[in-house]
Design a protein around this motif. Structure first.
Motif, PDB file in Angstrom:
ATOM      1  N   ALA A 189      12.499   4.409  14.908  1.00 29.01           N
ATOM      2  CA  ALA A 189      13.571   4.636  13.920  1.00 29.01           C
ATOM      3  C   ALA A 189      14.005   3.384  13.268  1.00 29.01           C
ATOM      4  O   ALA A 189      14.300   2.386  13.969  1.00 29.01           O
ATOM      5  N   GLY A 190      14.013   3.289  11.922  1.00 26.83           N
ATOM      6  CA  GLY A 190      14.360   2.123  11.206  1.00 26.83           C
ATOM      7  C   GLY A 190      13.216   1.138  10.764  1.00 26.83           C
ATOM      8  O   GLY A 190      13.353   0.392  10.036  1.00 26.83           O
ATOM      9  N   ASP A 191      12.070   1.692  11.252  1.00 30.32           N
ATOM     10  CA  ASP A 191      10.725   0.749  10.861  1.00 30.32           C
ATOM     11  C   ASP A 191      10.643   1.009   9.389  1.00 30.32           C
ATOM     12  O   ASP A 191      10.808   2.339   8.914  1.00 30.32           O
ATOM     13  N   VAL A 192      10.148   0.102   8.592  1.00 31.26           N
ATOM     14  CA  VAL A 192       9.844   0.222   7.344  1.00 31.26           C
ATOM     15  C   VAL A 192       8.548   0.351   6.917  1.00 31.26           C
ATOM     16  O   VAL A 192       7.734  -0.673   7.460  1.00 31.26           O
ATOM     17  N   ILE A 193       7.992   1.463   6.177  1.00 29.17           N
ATOM     18  CA  ILE A 193       6.540   1.537   6.121  1.00 29.17           C
ATOM     19  C   ILE A 193       6.200   0.541   4.872  1.00 29.17           C
ATOM     20  O   ILE A 193       6.596   0.992   3.506  1.00 29.17           O
ATOM     21  N   ASP A 194       5.791  -0.519   4.813  1.00 28.10           N
ATOM     22  CA  ASP A 194       5.420  -1.325   3.785  1.00 28.10           C
ATOM     23  C   ASP A 194       4.511  -1.225   2.972  1.00 28.10           C
ATOM     24  O   ASP A 194       4.529  -1.258   1.893  1.00 28.10           O
ATOM     25  N   THR A 195       3.229  -0.675   3.373  1.00 32.49           N
ATOM     26  CA  THR A 195       2.127  -0.328   2.556  1.00 32.49           C
ATOM     27  C   THR A 195       1.486   0.978   3.257  1.00 32.49           C
ATOM     28  O   THR A 195       1.563   0.785   4.694  1.00 32.49           O
ATOM     29  N   ILE A 196       0.408   1.548   2.450  1.00 30.82           N
ATOM     30  CA  ILE A 196      -0.064   2.536   2.842  1.00 30.82           C
ATOM     31  C   ILE A 196      -1.615   2.459   2.475  1.00 30.82           C
ATOM     32  O   ILE A 196      -1.855   2.355   1.091  1.00 30.82           O
ATOM     33  N   GLU A 197      -2.456   2.101   3.103  1.00 32.03           N
ATOM     34  CA  GLU A 197      -3.653   1.790   2.591  1.00 32.03           C
ATOM     35  C   GLU A 197      -3.772   0.737   1.684  1.00 32.03           C
ATOM     36  O   GLU A 197      -4.390   0.766   0.726  1.00 32.03           O
ATOM     37  N   THR A 198      -3.063  -0.427   2.175  1.00 33.40           N
ATOM     38  CA  THR A 198      -2.902  -1.718   1.324  1.00 33.40           C
ATOM     39  C   THR A 198      -1.971  -1.331   0.016  1.00 33.40           C
ATOM     40  O   THR A 198      -1.798  -2.595  -0.537  1.00 33.40           O
ATOM     41  N   GLU A 199      -1.554  -0.322  -0.182  1.00 28.69           N
ATOM     42  CA  GLU A 199      -0.905  -0.230  -1.444  1.00 28.69           C
ATOM     43  C   GLU A 199       0.356  -0.204  -1.229  1.00 28.69           C
ATOM     44  O   GLU A 199       1.287   0.532  -0.109  1.00 28.69           O
ATOM     45  N   PRO A 200       1.575  -0.973  -1.710  1.00 36.26           N
ATOM     46  CA  PRO A 200       2.808  -0.990  -1.533  1.00 36.26           C
ATOM     47  C   PRO A 200       3.645   0.157  -1.873  1.00 36.26           C
ATOM     48  O   PRO A 200       3.283   1.107  -2.614  1.00 36.26           O
ATOM     49  N   THR A 201       4.511   0.576  -0.959  1.00 36.35           N
ATOM     50  CA  THR A 201       5.438   1.900  -0.947  1.00 36.35           C
ATOM     51  C   THR A 201       6.811   1.530  -1.857  1.00 36.35           C
ATOM     52  O   THR A 201       7.460   2.640  -2.110  1.00 36.35           O
ATOM     53  N   GLU A 202       6.975   0.367  -2.267  1.00 38.98           N
ATOM     54  CA  GLU A 202       8.136   0.165  -2.994  1.00 38.98           C
ATOM     55  C   GLU A 202       8.037   1.149  -4.298  1.00 38.98           C
ATOM     56  O   GLU A 202       9.134   1.339  -4.693  1.00 38.98           O
ATOM     57  N   SER A 203       7.088   1.120  -4.882  1.00 36.10           N
ATOM     58  CA  SER A 203       6.995   2.123  -6.164  1.00 36.10           C
ATOM     59  C   SER A 203       6.778   3.682  -6.074  1.00 36.10           C
ATOM     60  O   SER A 203       6.731   4.371  -6.783  1.00 36.10           O
ATOM     61  N   MET A 204       6.652   4.039  -4.827  1.00 40.70           N
ATOM     62  CA  MET A 204       6.241   5.562  -4.076  1.00 40.70           C
ATOM     63  C   MET A 204       7.812   5.965  -4.049  1.00 40.70           C
ATOM     64  O   MET A 204       8.578   5.729  -3.624  1.00 40.70           O
ATOM     65  N   SER A 205       7.515   7.497  -4.433  1.00 36.87           N
ATOM     66  CA  SER A 205       8.507   8.530  -4.082  1.00 36.87           C
ATOM     67  C   SER A 205       8.452   8.971  -2.704  1.00 36.87           C
ATOM     68  O   SER A 205       7.171   8.487  -2.126  1.00 36.87           O
ATOM     69  N   VAL A 206       9.219   9.430  -1.798  1.00 35.41           N
ATOM     70  CA  VAL A 206       9.042   9.987  -0.601  1.00 35.41           C
ATOM     71  C   VAL A 206       7.974  11.065  -0.344  1.00 35.41           C
ATOM     72  O   VAL A 206       7.007  10.922   0.224  1.00 35.41           O
ATOM     73  N   ASP A 207       7.898  11.775  -1.692  1.00 39.54           N
ATOM     74  CA  ASP A 207       7.015  12.804  -1.514  1.00 39.54           C
ATOM     75  C   ASP A 207       5.691  12.341  -1.603  1.00 39.54           C
ATOM     76  O   ASP A 207       4.472  12.630  -0.994  1.00 39.54           O
ATOM     77  N   GLU A 208       5.427  11.052  -2.744  1.00 41.01           N
ATOM     78  CA  GLU A 208       4.189  10.712  -2.817  1.00 41.01           C
ATOM     79  C   GLU A 208       3.748   9.905  -1.626  1.00 41.01           C
ATOM     80  O   GLU A 208       2.171  10.041  -1.120  1.00 41.01           O
ATOM     81  N   ALA A 209       4.712   9.354  -0.870  1.00 42.47           N
ATOM     82  CA  ALA A 209       4.340   8.678   0.489  1.00 42.47           C
ATOM     83  C   ALA A 209       3.956   9.617   1.538  1.00 42.47           C
ATOM     84  O   ALA A 209       2.640   9.331   2.326  1.00 42.47           O
ATOM     85  N   VAL A 210       4.398  10.555   1.536  1.00 44.62           N
ATOM     86  CA  VAL A 210       4.021  11.706   2.544  1.00 44.62           C
ATOM     87  C   VAL A 210       2.618  12.318   2.052  1.00 44.62           C
ATOM     88  O   VAL A 210       1.927  12.728   3.426  1.00 44.62           O
ATOM     89  N   GLU A 211       2.497  12.578   1.144  1.00 44.36           N
ATOM     90  CA  GLU A 211       1.214  13.070   0.663  1.00 44.36           C
ATOM     91  C   GLU A 211       0.078  12.036   1.012  1.00 44.36           C
ATOM     92  O   GLU A 211      -1.054  12.546   1.637  1.00 44.36           O
ATOM     93  N   LYS A 212       0.204  10.747   1.068  1.00 45.88           N
ATOM     94  CA  LYS A 212      -0.634   9.725   1.437  1.00 45.88           C
ATOM     95  C   LYS A 212      -0.793   9.865   2.862  1.00 45.88           C
ATOM     96  O   LYS A 212      -2.018   9.267   3.568  1.00 45.88           O
ATOM     97  N   LEU A 213       0.203  10.016   3.487  1.00 49.67           N
ATOM     98  CA  LEU A 213       0.269   9.999   4.925  1.00 49.67           C
ATOM     99  C   LEU A 213      -0.335  11.083   5.518  1.00 49.67           C
ATOM    100  O   LEU A 213      -1.013  11.018   6.848  1.00 49.67           O
ATOM    101  N   LYS A 214      -0.350  12.206   4.764  1.00 48.57           N
ATOM    102  CA  LYS A 214      -0.999  13.568   5.626  1.00 48.57           C
ATOM    103  C   LYS A 214      -2.646  13.377   5.081  1.00 48.57           C
ATOM    104  O   LYS A 214      -2.951  12.591   4.347  1.00 48.57           O
ATOM    105  N   GLY A 215      -3.320  14.072   5.887  1.00 54.97           N
ATOM    106  CA  GLY A 215      -4.715  14.185   5.555  1.00 54.97           C
ATOM    107  C   GLY A 215      -5.352  14.992   6.696  1.00 54.97           C
ATOM    108  O   GLY A 215      -4.681  15.494   7.579  1.00 54.97           O
ATOM    109  N   PRO A 216      -6.921  15.054   6.879  1.00 54.81           N
ATOM    110  CA  PRO A 216      -7.472  15.994   7.706  1.00 54.81           C
ATOM    111  C   PRO A 216      -7.383  15.405   9.023  1.00 54.81           C
ATOM    112  O   PRO A 216      -7.264  14.281   9.191  1.00 54.81           O
ATOM    113  N   LYS A 217      -7.479  16.514   9.873  1.00 54.41           N
ATOM    114  CA  LYS A 217      -7.431  16.077  11.451  1.00 54.41           C
ATOM    115  C   LYS A 217      -8.370  15.192  11.867  1.00 54.41           C
ATOM    116  O   LYS A 217      -9.670  15.196  11.374  1.00 54.41           O
TER     117      LYS A 217
END
Length: 307
Positions: A128-156
């Motif tokens: 708790a408190g960790d900042v997710i700085d990038t997702i697949e090298t893409e910075p998260t600063e310009s992402m909404s929470v919903d956009e980030a969640v969509e990128k974190l989800k995926g096939p099993k």
């Protein structure tokens, strides 16, 4: 064919033609009015597309007009874009495939609120408190929470690469996490406040909510619960059938839970306690606030109505 039958057949045919003509004229009149309105709407959309101050797609204009129409007619009806509808459907399922973290925006950064125990994120030590700085090298600063969640989800079984910024660490921490099935629990907390007062916090109503509530109540009763505090604050609702199932735990058999009414006859329906679960025969206090809505209002209202 005998003469009497020919007379009956001819009469039925004439009656059918006459009825069809009368109904058809009415339908044609309605369709003509509808066509005129649709023609005006199409012209407005075309003019907006051609003369708007910036490039805009027809889809954007149509979606915006639907949203404006519903907002004008009824503040309780919403139009969901395909992505928002998909997120809503995902939220209503019992599980999804992802990392197992609750995230939110803190100080403008995508921050882990809490890792869910037993999930890939928890096993890899995300805190708790960790900042997710990038997702697949893409910075998260310009992402909404919903956009980030969509990128974190995926096939099993697939991997997602993220970098974590943690207080006390000088360099971002890279992680490759394999997505797994994550249960979506709606009973966030269930425990004894005192030796005989149980507390159950229900956050929304998704596919497995009824079963979750039943398990939590049985566990609390086994621990000695004699009174219950049911917390529905900020519960925005969800599936109607799950609200009915939850209410079934608290009401006597045959009690009316909710009824629906609309403009058409088939929209009238009554939902009663059918005795799926033995009623919880103990005092209950329900906590609500301005964020309690929809299915949560149905449960709290039914409990109040039946004392």
């Amino acid at each position: 064919m005998s003469k009497p039958w020919r007379i009956v057949a001819a009469s039925v045919f004439c009656l059918t033609v006459l009825t069809g003509t009368l109904v058809g004229e009415k339908v044609l009149a309605l369709n003509e009015e509808t066509r005129e309105n649709l023609r005006a709407y199409t012209e407005l959309v075309t003019l907006a597309h051609e003369h708007y101050g910036a490039p805009v797609e027809y889809k954007e204009l149509v979606f915006a007009s639907i949203d404006g129409m519903l907002r004008t007619l009824d503040p309780h009806t919403s139009f969901l874009l395909p992505t928002a509808y998909r997120r809503m459907r995902d939220k209503q399922q019992e599980s999804f495939y992802g990392l197992g973290i609750l995230v939110g925006a803190r100080n403008g950064r995508l921050t882990v609120i809490t890792p869910i125990e037993g999930t890939p994120a928890s096993r890899l030590g995300i805190q708790a408190g960790d900042v997710i700085d990038t997702i697949e090298t893409e910075p998260t600063e310009s992402m909404s929470v919903d956009e980030a969640v969509e990128k974190l989800k995926g096939p099993k079984g697939t991997q997602v690469n993220i970098t974590i910024v943690r207080r006390g660490m000088e360099e971002p921490l890279p992680m490759a996490i394999t997505r797994a099935e994550i249960p979506q629990t709606t009973v966030r907390h269930a425990y004894l406040l005192t030796p005989d007062i149980g507390y159950l916090w229900l956050t929304d109503f998704s596919r497995g909510t009824g079963a979750e509530v039943g398990q939590a109540l049985r566990r609390l009763e086994a621990q000695g619960m004699k009174r219950l505090l049911l917390d529905l604050r900020n519960n925005g609702g969800g599936l109607l059938d799950q609200a009915i199932d939850v209410a079934d735990y608290f009401l006597a058999d045959g009690s009316l839970i909710v009824e629906t009414r609309g403009r058409t006859r088939d929209s009238f329906a009554e939902y009663q306690d059918i005795g799926s679960h033995p009623p919880l025969a103990l005092p209950i206090v329900v906590l609500v606030n301005q964020g309690t809505a929809s299915a949560a209002e149905i449960v709290s209202g039914a409990i109040q109505d039946h004392d």
